[in-house]
Scaffold this motif. Structure first.
Motif: not given
Lengths: 218, 299
Positions: B178-182, B185-187, B170-175
Motif C-alpha cells: 500500500n504505497t500511501q502507507d509505506v 512511514i517514510y514521512q 529512492a526506496r524499494l517498491q514492495f510487492q
C-alpha cells in the motif's frame, strides 16, 4: 587490474605486519586506499600508509582469523606479485583546501594507516593532535613524535603499560573543541560513531568531522 | 528458436524503442563504492573496476553535443560518485551549463566532502541529490548497506537540505504494497531527522544484480502495441536518455542506466548516432520498465 611486486613484509608481531609493494606508475593522495586481491579474486580495501612522495606503497595489515585476504597476504614472499585496484579515497587528513588552523586525528588499530601516510611526508603545516587506541602496546605503530603536537594513547587489553589503560573514548575530555579545528576519525565504526556524537554534542559542525569507517558488507 | 537481438525465443519480433529526443544525459562515475551491498544493481564495491572512473576530459567530450541536442539535465550514478577522485571537478564543470542530479548513498564519501559540495551552490545551475533509503528502518537498510549507514544517510540528507539543496530518496517498491502507507512511514522518519515532509520518494522494483539472468516474460512488438499507451512508451528511459560509461579504457554510450552489463546496448559514436539506434527490449531489466514503469529519471 594492476599488479605490484612484494618488496617487503615486516611483522610487528604474528598478527600485525607491514606490506610494501613496488609503486610502478601509481600516483595517490594521502588517505587513498587500494583493494588488494587474493588468488581467488577476493578483494579487501587497505589504506596506503606511505606518503605520495615515497617510491613504494606501504600497508599496515592486521591478520584476521580466517581472513580471506589478510592471511593470504601474510604468506607472500618477496618478489611475488599481488593484484590491486587503482587508488581511490575520500578521507583526506591535512586537506589543504579546508580553512583549518588545527586538526585532530583519532585512530583505532590499523586505522592509523592514513595518518602514517600524512606524517610520512615533510613537516606538517597544520598543528596536529593524535588520539590513538589499540588493544595491546605491541599493536602501536607510532608516527614520529616530533610531527605531533600532543598525542593521547589508550591500550584497551593491557593494564601495565606507559599508556592510558582503557578505550580511546575515555580520553575525550582532553580533546580541544573549536569550530576552527577539523577532526579526522579512522577505525572501527563504534569508535567513530561515539566520537562523532561527542563532537556534535559539543557544537562541532558535521562539516568539520571527517570519517573513514572500516568497510562493511559481503 | 531465435532468441536473438531482434526476435524473442518464440521467433516473434522483439519490442523496441526508438528515442524521440535526448532530455537527460547520465554519466556513470565508476563502479567503485565505499559499500559492498550484496543487492547492488551495479555490482559495485571498494576498488571495483568493471566500469572505470570517468574523468573531466571524458565528460567534456559530450557536453557540447548534449547542449546542441537540447539536454535538460546531467545525472550521475555509480558506484558512489563521490568515491571518484575527479567527481567534484566534474560536477562543478557541468553545473556551469546544466542542472545536475547525483545518485548517492550519502555516507562518508559525500559527508567528508560536504564543504566542497556546499561551494557548488554558487554555480549558475543547481545540483540535487537522490539518496537510497531502501527500507524505512535501520535494521533492514543496514542489513544490506552496513551498520550505521541508515542514520548517516538521513543525517546527511538533513544537512544537504539545510544547505539549500533539493534531495529525493529512492526506496524499494514492495510487492502488493500500500504505497500511501509505506510513504507515510517514510514521512515519520523525515520528521524525526528534520527532513522536509515534501521530500520526493522514488520507488524501484528489485532489478537483480548485474549479469544475472532471471526469467522474465519477453517483450514482443505486439506487447508494446497491445498493452502500453503512447505515454507509457514515452516514459521508457531509453526514449529520452542515454548513459556514458567507461569500460576497458573506452567510453561507450548505453541505452539506459540499467543495461551496462550487456555490450549489445553500447554504441561508440556520437550521442545523435546513439539516438538513431533501435533499442531492443531484450535485457531482463527492460521488463521492469515494461511492467512497472520504472525509471531512474525523475520526470
Amino acid at each position: 587490474m594492476e599488479k605490484h611486486e612484494v618488496i617487503g613484509l615486516d611483522f610487528f608481531h604474528e598478527d600485525l605486519f607491514q606490506l610494501s609493494l613496488n609503486k610502478r606508475d601509481i600516483t595517490h593522495e594521502i588517505g587513498d586506499c587500494l583493494t588488494l586481491f587474493n588468488s581467488d579474486g577476493t578483494g579487501r580495501p587497505y589504506s596506503i600508509s606511505s606518503s605520495p612522495e615515497e617510491d613504494h606503497l606501504r600497508f599496515l595489515i592486521r591478520r584476521q582469523p580466517g581472513g580471506a585476504v589478510s592471511d593470504w597476504l601474510a604468506q607472500k614472499g618477496l618478489g611475488e606479485t599481488i593484484k590491486t585496484s587503482r587508488p581511490y579515497g575520500w578521507f583526506r587528513p591535512g586537506d589543504s583546501t579546508l580553512a583549518q588552523t588545527k586538526q585532530i586525528f583519532f585512530a583505532t588499530g590499523t586505522g592509523i594507516a592514513p595518518f602514517l601516510a600524512y606524517f610520512s611526508q615533510g613537516n606538517p603545516s597544520i598543528e596536529t593532535d593524535l588520539f590513538y587506541g589499540c588493544r595491546k602496546a605491541e599493536d602501536l605503530v607510532l608516527p614520529p613524535a616530533e610531527k605531533i603536537n600532543q598525542s593521547f594513547i589508550a591500550i584497551s587489553q593491557e593494564k601495565k603499560t606507559r599508556y592510558h589503560s582503557g578505550r580511546i573514548t575515555d580520553l575525550l575530555e582532553k580533546v580541544e573543541i573549536s569550530s576552527d579545528i577539523h577532526y579526522y576519525l579512522c577505525g572501527l565504526d563504534l569508535m567513530i560513531d561515539e566520537i562523532s556524537e561527542f563532537l556534535e554534542n559539543r557544537g562541532i559542525s558535521f562539516m568539520n568531522i571527517h570519517r573513514e569507517v572500516f568497510f562493511h558488507g559481503k | 528458436m531465435a532468441n536473438d537481438w531482434l526476435h524473442t525465443s518464440t521467433g516473434d519480433p522483439r519490442g523496441f524503442i526508438v528515442a524521440q529526443e535526448l532530455k537527460e544525459l547520465w554519466f556513470h562515475t565508476g563502479t567503485s563504492c565505499n559499500l559492498s551491498c550484496p543487492f547492488c544493481l551495479e555490482g559495485s564495491s571498494p576498488g571495483d573496476n568493471r566500469i572505470h572512473f570517468i574523468t573531466l576530459d571524458d565528460v567534456k567530450n559530450y557536453l557540447v553535443e548534449a547542449k546542441e541536442l537540447g539536454v535538460k539535465q546531467i545525472s550521475f550514478t555509480g558506484g558512489e560518485p563521490f568515491v571518484n577522485p575527479h567527481f567534484i571537478e566534474i560536477l562543478a564543470h557541468c553545473l556551469e551549463y546544466f542542472p545536475c542530479m547525483v545518485l548517492t548513498n550519502a555516507t562518508e564519501p559525500l559527508m567528508n566532502q560536504i564543504q566542497k559540495v556546499v561551494q557548488l551552490k554558487e554555480k549558475p545551475f543547481q545540483v540535487r541529490f537522490r539518496v537510497s533509503i531502501d527500507y524505512p528502518n535501520a535494521e533492514q537498510h543496514d542489513k544490506g548497506r552496513g551498520k550505521g549507514n541508515f542514520t548517516k544517510s538521513l543525517k546527511t540528507i538533513a544537512i544537504l537540505e539545510q544547505q539549500g539543496f533539493e534531495v529525493s530518496i529512492a526506496r524499494l517498491q514492495f510487492q502488493e504494497e500500500n504505497t500511501q502507507d509505506v510513504d507515510q512511514i517514510y514521512q515519520k522518519l523525515f520528521e524525526k531527522y528534520q527532513i522536509s515532509q515534501d521530500t520526493h520518494i522514488v520507488k524501484f522494483p528489485d532489478f537483480d544484480t548485474p549479469n544475472s539472468s532471471p526469467e522474465v516474460p519477453e517483450i514482443t512488438e505486439t506487447c508494446m502495441t497491445k498493452y502500453l499507451t503512447k505515454e507509457q512508451k514515452d516514459a521508457f528511459m531509453c526514449n529520452f536518455s542515454r548513459m556514458i560509461a567507461k569500460t576497458n579504457g573506452r567510453l561507450s554510450i548505453y541505452a539506459c542506466t540499467l543495461v551496462d552489463d550487456d555490450d549489445q546496448y553500447a554504441t561508440f559514436g556520437t550521442l545523435k548516432e546513439s539516438l538513431e539506434t533501435k533499442i531492443m527490449l531484450k535485457h531482463h531489466r527492460c521488463f521492469s520498465c515494461f511492467a512497472y514503469g520504472a525509471s531512474c529519471s525523475e520526470k
